[in-house]
Design a protein around this motif. Structure first.
Motif, mmCIF file in Angstrom:
data_model
loop_
_atom_site.group_PDB
_atom_site.id
_atom_site.type_symbol
_atom_site.label_atom_id
_atom_site.label_comp_id
_atom_site.label_asym_id
_atom_site.label_seq_id
_atom_site.Cartn_x
_atom_site.Cartn_y
_atom_site.Cartn_z
ATOM 1 N N ASP A 1 0.827 -1.212 0.000
ATOM 2 C CA ASP A 1 0.000 0.000 0.000
ATOM 3 C C ASP A 1 0.858 1.256 0.000
ATOM 4 O OD1 ASP A 1 -2.283 -1.557 -0.003
ATOM 5 O OD2 ASP A 1 -2.717 -1.251 2.140
ATOM 6 N N ALA A 2 1.955 1.237 0.765
ATOM 7 C CA ALA A 2 2.857 2.392 0.811
ATOM 8 C C ALA A 2 3.492 2.627 -0.558
ATOM 9 C CB ALA A 2 3.929 2.181 1.879
ATOM 10 N N ILE A 3 3.884 1.561 -1.224
ATOM 11 C CA ILE A 3 4.477 1.686 -2.554
ATOM 12 C C ILE A 3 3.443 2.219 -3.540
ATOM 13 C CG2 ILE A 3 5.467 0.406 -4.499
ATOM 14 C CD1 ILE A 3 6.729 -1.469 -2.278
ATOM 15 N N LEU A 4 2.231 1.679 -3.499
ATOM 16 C CA LEU A 4 1.177 2.177 -4.387
ATOM 17 C C LEU A 4 0.845 3.631 -4.103
ATOM 18 C CD1 LEU A 4 -1.215 -0.897 -4.634
ATOM 19 C CD2 LEU A 4 0.285 0.048 -6.417
ATOM 20 N N SER A 5 0.843 4.016 -2.833
ATOM 21 C CA SER A 5 0.612 5.414 -2.482
ATOM 22 C C SER A 5 1.707 6.293 -3.079
ATOM 23 C CB SER A 5 0.567 5.570 -0.960
ATOM 24 O OG SER A 5 0.381 6.916 -0.602
ATOM 25 N N CYS A 6 2.929 5.817 -3.008
ATOM 26 C CA CYS A 6 4.066 6.555 -3.555
ATOM 27 C C CYS A 6 3.919 6.745 -5.067
ATOM 28 C CB CYS A 6 5.363 5.823 -3.205
ATOM 29 S SG CYS A 6 6.893 6.642 -3.702
ATOM 30 N N THR A 7 3.360 5.771 -5.762
ATOM 31 C CA THR A 7 3.202 5.901 -7.215
ATOM 32 C C THR A 7 2.267 7.047 -7.577
ATOM 33 O OG1 THR A 7 1.361 4.329 -7.441
ATOM 34 C CG2 THR A 7 3.605 3.436 -7.649
ATOM 35 N N ASP B 1 10.726 12.928 -8.877
ATOM 36 C CA ASP B 1 12.052 13.469 -9.179
ATOM 37 C C ASP B 1 12.546 14.334 -8.025
ATOM 38 O OD1 ASP B 1 12.122 12.212 -11.660
ATOM 39 O OD2 ASP B 1 11.254 13.948 -12.700
ATOM 40 N N ALA B 2 11.661 15.145 -7.453
ATOM 41 C CA ALA B 2 12.029 15.962 -6.291
ATOM 42 C C ALA B 2 12.399 15.067 -5.123
ATOM 43 C CB ALA B 2 10.883 16.897 -5.918
ATOM 44 N N GLU C 1 13.745 12.069 -5.302
ATOM 45 C CA GLU C 1 15.081 11.537 -5.543
ATOM 46 C C GLU C 1 16.155 12.564 -5.200
ATOM 47 O OE1 GLU C 1 14.955 10.057 -9.572
ATOM 48 O OE2 GLU C 1 14.161 8.124 -8.891
ATOM 49 N N HIS C 2 15.919 13.828 -5.546
ATOM 50 C CA HIS C 2 16.874 14.891 -5.206
ATOM 51 C C HIS C 2 16.928 15.096 -3.701
ATOM 52 C CE1 HIS C 2 17.814 16.027 -9.290
ATOM 53 N NE2 HIS C 2 16.528 16.061 -9.582
ATOM 54 N N TRP C 3 15.771 15.063 -3.040
ATOM 55 C CA TRP C 3 15.732 15.221 -1.587
ATOM 56 C C TRP C 3 16.505 14.093 -0.922
ATOM 57 C CZ3 TRP C 3 14.449 12.546 2.724
ATOM 58 C CH2 TRP C 3 14.299 13.266 3.904
ATOM 59 N N LEU C 4 16.291 12.869 -1.370
ATOM 60 C CA LEU C 4 16.985 11.722 -0.789
ATOM 61 C C LEU C 4 18.497 11.838 -0.977
ATOM 62 C CD1 LEU C 4 14.471 8.969 -1.827
ATOM 63 C CD2 LEU C 4 15.139 9.513 0.523
ATOM 64 N N ALA C 5 18.928 12.289 -2.144
ATOM 65 C CA ALA C 5 20.364 12.449 -2.396
ATOM 66 C C ALA C 5 20.972 13.500 -1.469
ATOM 67 C CB ALA C 5 20.595 12.833 -3.857
ATOM 68 N N ALA C 6 20.189 14.512 -1.122
ATOM 69 C CA ALA C 6 20.685 15.588 -0.260
ATOM 70 C C ALA C 6 20.581 15.259 1.227
ATOM 71 C CB ALA C 6 19.919 16.876 -0.558
#
Length: 87
Positions: A41-47, A53-54, A56-61
């Motif tokens: 459910d968490a993965i589907l919510s994320c979709t 893209d934001a 992914e940038h947040w995670l990298a930072a």
């Protein structure tokens, strides 16, 4: 229905966001605090997020960890899991 590439991308984002919150999803599941269905459910919510893209940038930072950004659809779940994992 989501295609497998989209699901894999968001599964990775959920896992990385959990790690940034100090949550080990596998350990949390083994402890009985998260079911496979709840993770799905968490993965589907994320979709449904408009900002992967934001994210992914947040995670990298924020590789050293930080509270999930406000737009994260799983922020409350991950905060709850982090609390359970600590206890």
């Amino acid at each position: 229905m989501q295609n497998s590439r989209t699901l894999m991308r968001h599964a990775d984002l959920v896992d990385r966001m959990a790690t940034a919150q100090g949550v080990d999803l596998e350990a949390t599941m083994m402890a009985g605090h998260l079911t496979p269905d709840a993770l799905d459910d968490a993965i589907l919510s994320c979709t449904g997020c408009a900002a992967p893209d934001a994210c992914e940038h947040w995670l990298a930072a924020h590789e050293d960890g930080a509270a999930a950004p406000d737009y994260c659809r799983n922020a409350a779940l991950l905060a709850d899991l982090a609390t359970r994992q600590e206890g």
